[in-house]
Design a protein around this motif. Structure first.
Motif, PDB file in Angstrom:
ATOM      1  N   UNK A   1      33.768  -9.698  10.146  1.00  9.37           N
ATOM      2  CA  UNK A   1      33.866  -9.642   8.687  1.00  9.37           C
ATOM      3  C   UNK A   1      33.131 -10.814   8.054  1.00  9.37           C
TER       4      UNK A   1
ATOM      5  N   UNK B   1      30.377 -12.223   8.983  1.00 10.73           N
ATOM      6  CA  UNK B   1      28.910 -12.130   9.023  1.00 10.73           C
ATOM      7  C   UNK B   1      28.298 -11.707   7.676  1.00 10.73           C
ATOM      8  N   UNK B   2      28.740 -10.589   7.054  1.00 13.64           N
ATOM      9  CA  UNK B   2      28.106 -10.221   5.786  1.00 13.64           C
ATOM     10  C   UNK B   2      28.362 -11.219   4.650  1.00 13.64           C
ATOM     11  N   UNK B   3      29.394 -12.053   4.770  1.00 18.91           N
ATOM     12  CA  UNK B   3      29.634 -13.048   3.715  1.00 18.91           C
ATOM     13  C   UNK B   3      28.579 -14.164   3.737  1.00 18.91           C
TER      14      UNK B   3
ATOM     15  N   UNK C   1      25.516 -13.891   3.809  1.00 16.80           N
ATOM     16  CA  UNK C   1      24.360 -13.485   3.012  1.00 16.80           C
ATOM     17  C   UNK C   1      24.557 -13.763   1.512  1.00 16.80           C
TER      18      UNK C   1
ATOM     19  N   UNK D   1      28.743 -14.771  -5.994  1.00 20.17           N
ATOM     20  CA  UNK D   1      30.135 -14.444  -6.267  1.00 20.17           C
ATOM     21  C   UNK D   1      30.402 -12.985  -5.930  1.00 20.17           C
ATOM     22  N   UNK D   2      31.552 -12.729  -5.354  1.00 18.96           N
ATOM     23  CA  UNK D   2      32.008 -11.370  -5.088  1.00 18.96           C
ATOM     24  C   UNK D   2      33.327 -11.168  -5.817  1.00 18.96           C
ATOM     25  N   UNK D   3      33.616  -9.942  -6.230  1.00 20.04           N
ATOM     26  CA  UNK D   3      34.806  -9.737  -7.076  1.00 20.04           C
ATOM     27  C   UNK D   3      36.120  -9.534  -6.316  1.00 20.04           C
ATOM     28  N   UNK D   4      36.146  -9.779  -4.986  1.00 19.96           N
ATOM     29  CA  UNK D   4      37.304  -9.357  -4.190  1.00 19.96           C
ATOM     30  C   UNK D   4      38.627  -9.994  -4.613  1.00 19.96           C
ATOM     31  N   UNK D   5      38.605 -11.279  -4.998  1.00 19.10           N
ATOM     32  CA  UNK D   5      39.869 -11.948  -5.340  1.00 19.10           C
ATOM     33  C   UNK D   5      39.976 -12.215  -6.848  1.00 19.10           C
TER      34      UNK D   5
ATOM     35  N   UNK E   1      39.808 -12.728   2.279  1.00 11.84           N
ATOM     36  CA  UNK E   1      39.667 -11.315   1.893  1.00 11.84           C
ATOM     37  C   UNK E   1      40.553 -10.423   2.743  1.00 11.84           C
TER      38      UNK E   1
ATOM     39  N   UNK F   1      44.166 -10.917   1.549  1.00 11.65           N
ATOM     40  CA  UNK F   1      44.399 -10.318   0.233  1.00 11.65           C
ATOM     41  C   UNK F   1      44.399  -8.796   0.308  1.00 11.65           C
ATOM     42  N   UNK F   2      43.672  -8.227   1.270  1.00  8.98           N
ATOM     43  CA  UNK F   2      43.599  -6.773   1.390  1.00  8.98           C
ATOM     44  C   UNK F   2      44.668  -6.190   2.292  1.00  8.98           C
TER      45      UNK F   2
ATOM     46  N   UNK G   1      32.328  -4.951  -0.727  1.00  9.87           N
ATOM     47  CA  UNK G   1      32.824  -6.094  -1.493  1.00  9.87           C
ATOM     48  C   UNK G   1      32.998  -5.759  -2.975  1.00  9.87           C
ATOM     49  N   UNK G   2      32.474  -4.630  -3.402  1.00  9.33           N
ATOM     50  CA  UNK G   2      32.513  -4.289  -4.825  1.00  9.33           C
ATOM     51  C   UNK G   2      33.344  -3.042  -5.105  1.00  9.33           C
TER      52      UNK G   2
ATOM     53  N   UNK H   1      39.755  -1.958  -3.287  1.00 10.37           N
ATOM     54  CA  UNK H   1      40.028  -3.051  -2.349  1.00 10.37           C
ATOM     55  C   UNK H   1      41.504  -3.450  -2.335  1.00 10.37           C
TER      56      UNK H   1
ATOM     57  N   UNK I   1      42.200  -2.572   1.127  1.00  6.40           N
ATOM     58  CA  UNK I   1      41.639  -3.707   1.850  1.00  6.40           C
ATOM     59  C   UNK I   1      40.191  -3.484   2.244  1.00  6.40           C
ATOM     60  N   UNK I   2      39.714  -4.365   3.107  1.00  5.03           N
ATOM     61  CA  UNK I   2      38.326  -4.271   3.554  1.00  5.03           C
ATOM     62  C   UNK I   2      38.220  -3.268   4.689  1.00  5.03           C
TER      63      UNK I   2
ATOM     64  N   UNK J   1      32.100  -3.763   8.469  1.00  4.37           N
ATOM     65  CA  UNK J   1      31.226  -4.165   7.371  1.00  4.37           C
ATOM     66  C   UNK J   1      29.797  -4.348   7.855  1.00  4.37           C
TER      67      UNK J   1
ATOM     68  N   UNK K   1      25.918  -6.021   6.571  1.00  2.93           N
ATOM     69  CA  UNK K   1      25.361  -6.968   5.612  1.00  2.93           C
ATOM     70  C   UNK K   1      24.491  -6.224   4.611  1.00  2.93           C
TER      71      UNK K   1
END
Lengths: 319, 164
Positions: free
Chosen positions: A32, A34-36, A38, A46-50, A314, A317-318, B58-59, B63, B67-68, B72, B74
């Motif tokens: 999980x 890894x994509x963060x 980038x 910024x990402x809207x997850x939280x 994340x 929170x999920x 992520x959008x 979520x 959750x995620x 995932x 990239x």
């Protein structure tokens, strides 16, 4: 008994320690993260997850790097971050830990990031929240006593996987003050859970916990012998402030035997990487020539730490 | 239900896009099926701008409920977004929520000149005001079914209908 960090569906509810977490969860966190990594290259980092969540940084012990990277991670996830400076807060006026937690919960906290000198403090908070029916509040251990520093252990694993791709053919050495190190404990649990076949600890008898080999590690007191053909060297900070009594003759003496120099590093594999959780004591556990040299991946560790903490937050929170 | 041939649809969709493209147009595929379609279009149209790929996890607006997702990918936008015409490419258009998430993500890379949408299949059931500019085919799929694009041997794309 259910692992207190997991929900009844087996999802991560809190992150308190790596000890006892299944390999699948550790791998899921690394995947999980890894994509963060980038996100840091975008125009808007910024990402809207939280979004709309409140993250409280509760640092009862000083820290710059860990607190800052947690703060950046939470802010990149759009959370509101509240840093509590405990030295000037109610605790110094006598408020108990759990009273502090209750008050912050009444302020609609969603997540606590806790560093405490007492081992088990984050677990106590998680247990207390469950007893109060506040299971929706998540706890992340940012270092408790000599017990655990799970996000440091995870970012170290991320770094190793980034440079070495796999865990299952590595020899990893952890060097220095293992006795006082929560980082070392988290590293050992993570490495063995992820299937590293040989984990070594290197240090003087006075700075290794008794029966440390029961954690599944090989013990070396001679640094050159211990570094022979290793793929990864994980240095630890000499914890001066935790040193009680005469465990060491002097920092200079320690450097002579256990400080990582270019010369000693020659014993490791030619493509070995050198890691350090920071803050470094140059000239005590690591020579500047190594810390700034081609084998060091110490600054990438810091960068990866942000992505790993974003992933953990994340996932909690999920859950 | 007879499903159309996905490879044939990709070729037809490429021909529909061709007249509407600008020299700077970039395609952005949405993981996973949308990327496969975008790869076909990109090759067929011979675009000079590298292909973009988005994982909109992520959008997503669900979520806090679900959750995620565990697998995932990239996101990778290998071009300057600012002032560029962009075409979002997806395999199956349904509620429109994925497209909303994709547009939000693209804007975090910069301000594009315009965004259009190309989809292989429009299955109806929209919950947001999203309308594709180019569509391979419109199919009525009943709720409770998932229409999926799959990639099999020799990278051949096929459509499959499964129970949700």
């Amino acid at each position: 008994m259910r692992n207190p960090q997991l929900t009844k569906n087996g999802e991560l509810q809190h992150l308190l320690t790596i000890d006892g977490l299944p390999r699948e969860i550790l791998t899921a966190i690394l995947d999980t993260a890894a994509p963060f990594t980038e996100v840091a290259e975008r125009e808007v980092k910024k990402l809207p997850l939280l979004r709309g969540k409140s993250v409280f940084n509760l640092f009862f012990e000083n820290s710059t790097r860990t607190r800052t990277t947690f703060e950046i991670a939470a802010k990149r996830l759009s959370a509101d971050v509240i840093n509590l400076n405990i030295n000037t807060s109610s605790t110094s006026k006598g408020e108990t830990l759990l009273d502090t937690v209750d008050n912050l919960s009444a302020m609609q906290a969603d997540m606590f990031v806790v560093r405490h000198a007492a081992s088990g403090a984050p677990f106590l908070i998680a247990q207390h929240l469950a007893a109060m029916g506040l299971e929706h509040i998540h706890v992340i251990n940012a270092g408790d006593g000599r017990h655990a520093h799970p996000t440091q252990g995870l970012l170290d694993m991320y770094t190793i996987r980034h440079y070495k791709r796999n865990f299952n053919d590595l020899v990893v050495a952890i060097v220095g003050d293992v006795l006082h190190s929560r980082v070392a404990r988290s590293q050992i649990h993570a490495l063995t859970t992820l299937g590293v076949p040989e984990v070594r600890v290197i240090g003087p008898k006075t700075l290794l916990p008794s029966e440390v080999e029961k954690l599944g590690v090989r013990v070396f007191h001679d640094m050159r012998e211990g570094l022979k053909d290793v793929d990864v060297v994980m240095m630890l900070r000499l914890q001066n402030e935790r040193m009680k009594g005469a465990l060491l003759p002097s920092p200079q003496e320690f450097f002579k035997s256990y400080g990582l120099t270019a010369d000693k590093l020659q014993c490791a594999k030619p493509d070995a990487i050198v890691m350090h959780p920071g803050p470094m004591n140059r000239g005590v556990e690591i020579d500047s020539a190594v810390a700034d040299g081609p084998h060091a991946v110490i600054l990438p560790q810091v960068t990866f730490g942000i992505a790993v903490r974003m992933a953990v937050m994340s996932m909690l929170a999920g859950a | 239900m007879q499903l159309p041939d996905a490879e044939g649809l990709c070729a037809a969709l490429a021909e529909r896009l061709r007249p509407g493209l600008h020299p700077d147009t970039a395609l952005v595929g949405i993981h996973t099926g949308g990327v496969w379609v975008a790869e076909r279009l990109h090759a067929a149209l011979g675009l000079k701008t590298a292909l973009g790929r988005l994982d909109v996890s992520f959008y997503r607006d669900d979520f806090s409920r679900s959750g995620l997702h565990p697998q995932l990918k990239s996101s990778d936008i290998p071009f300057e977004v600012e002032e560029r015409p962009i075409v979002i490419v997806d395999d199956v258009l349904y509620t429109g929520r994925t497209i909303r998430a994709a547009m939000n993500e693209i804007f975090d890379y910069g301000r594009p000149a315009r965004i259009d949408l190309a989809v292989l299949i429009d299955r109806g059931g929209r919950e947001l005001p999203v309308c594709p500019r180019w569509t391979g085919e419109i199919l009525q799929v009943e709720p409770g079914k998932n229409l999926q694009l799959e990639r099999g041997e020799g990278n051949k794309l096929t459509l499959r209908l499964i129970d949700a």
